[in-house]
Design an enzyme around this catalytic site. Structure first.
Site, PDB file in Angstrom:
ATOM      1  N   LYS A 194       0.885  -1.176   0.000  1.00  0.00           N
ATOM      2  CA  LYS A 194       0.000   0.000   0.000  1.00  0.00           C
ATOM      3  C   LYS A 194       0.924   1.228   0.000  1.00  0.00           C
ATOM      4  O   LYS A 194       1.414   1.652   1.043  1.00  0.00           O
ATOM      5  CB  LYS A 194      -0.879  -0.029   1.255  1.00  0.00           C
ATOM      6  CG  LYS A 194      -2.211   0.672   1.126  1.00  0.00           C
ATOM      7  CD  LYS A 194      -2.147   2.120   0.724  1.00  0.00           C
ATOM      8  CE  LYS A 194      -1.854   3.043   1.889  1.00  0.00           C
ATOM      9  NZ  LYS A 194      -1.708   4.472   1.438  1.00  0.00           N
ATOM     10  N   GLY A 247       6.778   5.243   7.828  1.00  0.00           N
ATOM     11  CA  GLY A 247       5.987   6.474   7.841  1.00  0.00           C
ATOM     12  C   GLY A 247       6.188   7.189   9.159  1.00  0.00           C
ATOM     13  O   GLY A 247       7.218   7.026   9.823  1.00  0.00           O
ATOM     14  N   SER A 248       5.188   7.942   9.550  1.00  0.00           N
ATOM     15  CA  SER A 248       5.337   8.790  10.735  1.00  0.00           C
ATOM     16  C   SER A 248       5.198   7.968  12.024  1.00  0.00           C
ATOM     17  O   SER A 248       4.561   6.905  12.040  1.00  0.00           O
ATOM     18  CB  SER A 248       4.269   9.885  10.703  1.00  0.00           C
ATOM     19  OG  SER A 248       3.001   9.286  10.711  1.00  0.00           O
ATOM     20  N   GLU A 269       9.640   1.603  10.485  1.00  0.00           N
ATOM     21  CA  GLU A 269      10.690   2.596  10.200  1.00  0.00           C
ATOM     22  C   GLU A 269      10.001   3.943  10.269  1.00  0.00           C
ATOM     23  O   GLU A 269       9.200   4.288   9.387  1.00  0.00           O
ATOM     24  CB  GLU A 269      11.259   2.388   8.792  1.00  0.00           C
ATOM     25  CG  GLU A 269      11.883   1.036   8.571  1.00  0.00           C
ATOM     26  CD  GLU A 269      13.328   0.963   9.047  1.00  0.00           C
ATOM     27  OE1 GLU A 269      13.928   2.022   9.279  1.00  0.00           O
ATOM     28  OE2 GLU A 269      13.829  -0.157   9.182  1.00  0.00           O
ATOM     29  N   CYS A 303      13.623  11.109   6.310  1.00  0.00           N
ATOM     30  CA  CYS A 303      13.606  10.638   7.703  1.00  0.00           C
ATOM     31  C   CYS A 303      14.962  10.818   8.368  1.00  0.00           C
ATOM     32  O   CYS A 303      15.038  10.993   9.577  1.00  0.00           O
ATOM     33  CB  CYS A 303      13.160   9.183   7.757  1.00  0.00           C
ATOM     34  SG  CYS A 303      14.160   8.117   6.722  1.00  0.00           S
ATOM     35  N   GLU A 401       9.814  16.575  14.706  1.00  0.00           N
ATOM     36  CA  GLU A 401      10.196  16.321  13.316  1.00  0.00           C
ATOM     37  C   GLU A 401       9.423  17.285  12.410  1.00  0.00           C
ATOM     38  O   GLU A 401       8.201  17.211  12.329  1.00  0.00           O
ATOM     39  CB  GLU A 401       9.867  14.875  12.938  1.00  0.00           C
ATOM     40  CG  GLU A 401      10.320  14.545  11.534  1.00  0.00           C
ATOM     41  CD  GLU A 401       9.929  13.149  11.078  1.00  0.00           C
ATOM     42  OE1 GLU A 401       8.753  12.768  11.224  1.00  0.00           O
ATOM     43  OE2 GLU A 401      10.817  12.445  10.559  1.00  0.00           O
TER      44      GLU A 401
HETATM   45  P1  NAD Z   1       2.371   8.759   7.177  1.00  0.00           P
HETATM   46  O1  NAD Z   1       2.584   8.038   8.446  1.00  0.00           O
HETATM   47  O2  NAD Z   1       1.350   9.823   7.128  1.00  0.00           O
HETATM   48  O3  NAD Z   1       1.970   7.745   6.018  1.00  0.00           O
HETATM   49  C1  NAD Z   1       2.782   6.653   5.655  1.00  0.00           C
HETATM   50  C2  NAD Z   1       1.940   5.611   4.971  1.00  0.00           C
HETATM   51  O4  NAD Z   1       0.999   5.103   5.923  1.00  0.00           O
HETATM   52  C3  NAD Z   1       1.103   6.110   3.805  1.00  0.00           C
HETATM   53  O5  NAD Z   1       1.062   5.104   2.805  1.00  0.00           O
HETATM   54  C4  NAD Z   1      -0.272   6.301   4.415  1.00  0.00           C
HETATM   55  O6  NAD Z   1      -1.309   6.207   3.472  1.00  0.00           O
HETATM   56  C5  NAD Z   1      -0.309   5.130   5.383  1.00  0.00           C
HETATM   57  N1  NAD Z   1      -1.244   5.255   6.502  1.00  0.00           N
HETATM   58  C6  NAD Z   1      -1.867   6.362   6.984  1.00  0.00           C
HETATM   59  N2  NAD Z   1      -2.679   6.043   8.008  1.00  0.00           N
HETATM   60  C7  NAD Z   1      -2.547   4.712   8.203  1.00  0.00           C
HETATM   61  C8  NAD Z   1      -3.099   3.794   9.139  1.00  0.00           C
HETATM   62  N3  NAD Z   1      -3.973   4.170  10.083  1.00  0.00           N
HETATM   63  N4  NAD Z   1      -2.735   2.490   9.066  1.00  0.00           N
HETATM   64  C9  NAD Z   1      -1.837   2.070   8.143  1.00  0.00           C
HETATM   65  N5  NAD Z   1      -1.290   2.899   7.215  1.00  0.00           N
HETATM   66  C10 NAD Z   1      -1.634   4.204   7.253  1.00  0.00           C
HETATM   67  O7  NAD Z   1       3.815   9.273   6.726  1.00  0.00           O
HETATM   68  P2  NAD Z   1       4.177  10.173   5.482  1.00  0.00           P
HETATM   69  O8  NAD Z   1       3.687  11.557   5.769  1.00  0.00           O
HETATM   70  O9  NAD Z   1       3.759   9.499   4.219  1.00  0.00           O
HETATM   71  O10 NAD Z   1       5.772  10.112   5.532  1.00  0.00           O
HETATM   72  C11 NAD Z   1       6.521  10.930   6.330  1.00  0.00           C
HETATM   73  C12 NAD Z   1       6.927  10.215   7.609  1.00  0.00           C
HETATM   74  O11 NAD Z   1       7.581   8.989   7.296  1.00  0.00           O
HETATM   75  C13 NAD Z   1       7.938  10.986   8.415  1.00  0.00           C
HETATM   76  O12 NAD Z   1       7.626  10.915   9.769  1.00  0.00           O
HETATM   77  C14 NAD Z   1       9.247  10.264   8.140  1.00  0.00           C
HETATM   78  O13 NAD Z   1      10.239  10.432   9.104  1.00  0.00           O
HETATM   79  C15 NAD Z   1       8.796   8.868   8.010  1.00  0.00           C
HETATM   80  N6  NAD Z   1       9.770   8.086   7.255  1.00  0.00           N
HETATM   81  C16 NAD Z   1      10.569   7.192   7.897  1.00  0.00           C
HETATM   82  C17 NAD Z   1      11.526   6.473   7.202  1.00  0.00           C
HETATM   83  C18 NAD Z   1      12.451   5.502   7.885  1.00  0.00           C
HETATM   84  O14 NAD Z   1      13.082   4.689   7.197  1.00  0.00           O
HETATM   85  N7  NAD Z   1      12.578   5.550   9.188  1.00  0.00           N
HETATM   86  C19 NAD Z   1      11.650   6.657   5.839  1.00  0.00           C
HETATM   87  C20 NAD Z   1      10.825   7.581   5.215  1.00  0.00           C
HETATM   88  C21 NAD Z   1       9.871   8.269   5.931  1.00  0.00           C
END
Ligand code: NAD
Length: 505
Positions: A194, A247-248, A269, A303, A401
């Site tokens: 996804k 993600g976040s 991550e 990130c 962040e």
């Molecule tokens: P996000 O958490 O908003 O979304 C990430 C993904 O999760 C998207 O595909 C989103 O559609 C999905 N998502 C949203 N709600 C969800 C839920 N309830 N259940 C499951 N999936 C859900 O993050 P973003 O804004 O897309 O990305 C930025 C964040 O990602 C930043 O915090 C960044 O630090 C982090 N990040 C971490 C790494 C790492 O390797 N540590 C790498 C890249 C980004």
């Protein structure tokens, strides 16, 4: 749907598409669509025009994808192949990725707003990860124990974990997927992916390339749409054995809870607030260039961005001046113009969030050194790289962040203070240390709380070393040999040689 030759032409000329590129979901080895389904139209954040359309999946669509991945795993069409056979598919995929660099990079730039040169670099580097993981498909193995006495022999067998759900963010859509998927496949697992609703197209294109490379149908499936619906349902799904979420941190926390239903394995991550720790003896020119890069790369939407400069008081002023001098040469603008270093901010919400932090910095009395300006004219979102000095280590600017090109500078007097400041955030993803003193560097490496550390460099490295975070930056590791182990389960086997000693004689 734009036909491939048209897309190649647009990519080679770096022209915007006259109509958005439409890409359906990909399930069980083919395009998948459902009558009456809704769509997500993505506007390029660097141009303000619609560039792609993808499907907005329902939970029913997700169930179709999970069922396909489950069948493909359970019948052994992939997991029972030899490592050599799996490696052949991964290597062919790498070739196809390289053959399609221009189109993939073009689509990545349209959806994410990152500079085209950076997108090309990421797609090429991603191909290298597929090659690396192909090698792991052949060397992954368990252990034997011949120390258990004359009558006992032990084996530890590594087996694929099963169906893996992969949820990815928008900042490095193709690259981050390539840090996970080839390892998932090398281990023998099947997957349901996804991607972020903002940047799904290159993931869909990759799924089609995998079929072309010989991957059996159903091994990789892609559902697109909103995380709160399909991401959540994937994390909760009882037929999914592991969820790998990038993600976040707040969403990662909810994924952890959702995974509890069937106690699925979890890899997370998450976010970071990464320090650049500069000691007084550091090469300040080297450090200044890297610090500017570390906060500008991907417009700070990274990130592992070095978003906190923690610098010895004696060199603070000089270093800040040098960082400013580098940043003043950074060109921000149209991501399809290959001469620009920094592209667009991904969307209005993120743009507003970053500007909110810049306002908070000003309000809290930090000193603005450069940047702080932005434009969102014509739904194109650009922010000039921004540096704040004299930032209180406990302020919002230094603790949260921001995920934008905003650097906060805090000084220290002793190495202990440097570590205290560096470790004062809830995150522990990455850190950079700048010094010519080898012993001091090693002490800092020991003490700084981070999964990935760079000494006299920043944001570099290939797939050989693992990545991941400590504290609230995540659970588990990707890439390196750990990257394949992450997607396996261990099974212990005790083998009795001769008769088992009787319980009752
Ligand atoms: P996000 O958490 O908003 O979304 C990430 C993904 O999760 C998207 O595909 C989103 O559609 C999905 N998502 C949203 N709600 C969800 C839920 N309830 N259940 C499951 N999936 C859900 O993050 P973003 O804004 O897309 O990305 C930025 C964040 O990602 C930043 O915090 C960044 O630090 C982090 N990040 C971490 C790494 C790492 O390797 N540590 C790498 C890249 C980004």
């Amino acid at each position: 749907m734009s036909n491939p030759s048209n897309l190649s032409e647009l990519a080679s000329q770096l022209r915007l598409p006259a109509e958005p590129v439409r890409t359906p979901m990909y399930i069980d080895g083919k395009d998948y669509s459902r009558a009456g389904s809704e769509f997500v139209t993505r506007k390029s954040p660097g141009h303000g025009v619609p560039v792609t359309v993808t499907s907005r999946a329902s939970v029913d669509d997700l169930n179709v994808a999970v069922a396909a991945a489950r069948r493909a795993f359970d019948d052994g069409r992939w997991s029972r192949l030899s490592g050599e056979q799996r490696a052949t598919v991964l290597l062919k995929t790498a070739v196809l990725i390289r053959d399609n660099v221009e189109v993939l990079a073009y689509l990545e730039t349209l959806e994410s707003g990152k500079p085209i040169g950076q997108s090309r670099g990421e797609v090429n580097a991603a191909a290298g990860i597929w090659e690396y993981a192909a090698g792991l498909a052949r060397v992954a193995h368990g252990d034997s124990h011949d120390t258990l006495g004359a009558d006992m022999f032990g084996l530890v067998v590594r087996q694929p974990v099963g169906v893996v759900g992969i949820v990815t963010p928008w900042n490095f859509p193709f690259f981050i997927l390539s840090e996970r998927l080839p390892f998932v496949l090398a281990a023998g697992c099947t997957a349901v992916i996804k991607p972020s609703e903002l940047t799904s197209t290159t993931t869909l294109k990759l799924a089609a390339l995998l079929t072309e490379a010989g991957l059996p149908d159903g091994v990789v499936n892609v559902v697109t749409g909103f995380g709160s619906v399909v991401g959540q349902a994937l994390a909760e799904h009882m037929d999914v054995d592991m969820i790998s979420f990038t993600g976040s941190t707040p969403v990662g926390r909810s994924v952890l809870v959702a995974a509890g239903g069937n106690m699925k394995k979890v890899g997370l991550e998450l976010g970071g607030k990464n320090p650049q720790i500069v000691f007084a003896d550091a090469d300040l020119d080297d450090a200044a260039d890297a610090i500017a890069f570390g906060i500008c790369f991907n417009a700070g939407q990274c990130c592992v961005s070095g978003s906190r400069l923690v610098v010895h008081r004696s060199v603070e002023q000089e270093l800040v001046e040098r960082v400013k001098a580098v940043i003043e040469k950074v060109r921000v603008g149209d991501p399809l113009d290959a001469t620009n270093h920094v592209g667009a901010i991904v969307e209005a919400r993120q743009f507003d969030k970053i500007l909110g932090f810049i306002e908070a910095g000003k309000r809290d009395g930090a000193q603005l050194v450069c940047g702080g300006t932005a434009t969102s004219e014509g739904e194109r979102f650009f922010i000039q790289p921004t540096v704040f000095r004299n930032v209180d280590a406990h302020s919002e600017l230094a603790q949260e962040e921001i995920f934008g090109p905003v650097l906060s500078v805090t000084s220290f007097d002793t190495a202990e203070q440097a570590m205290q400041i560096a470790n004062s955030v809830p995150y522990g993803l990455a850190a950079s240390i700048w010094t010519r003193d080898l012993q001091g560097a090693i002490r800092s490496v020991r003490d700084v709380q981070a999964g990935r550390i760079w000494v006299n460099c920043t944001i570099t490295g290939g797939p050989e070393l693992p990545i991941g975070g400590v504290k609230q930056s995540g659970i588990g590791r990707e890439t390196g040999r750990y990257g394949i182990e992450e997607y396996t389960e261990l099974k212990s086997v005790h083998i009795q040689l001769g008769n088992r000693p009787r319980w009752i004689a």
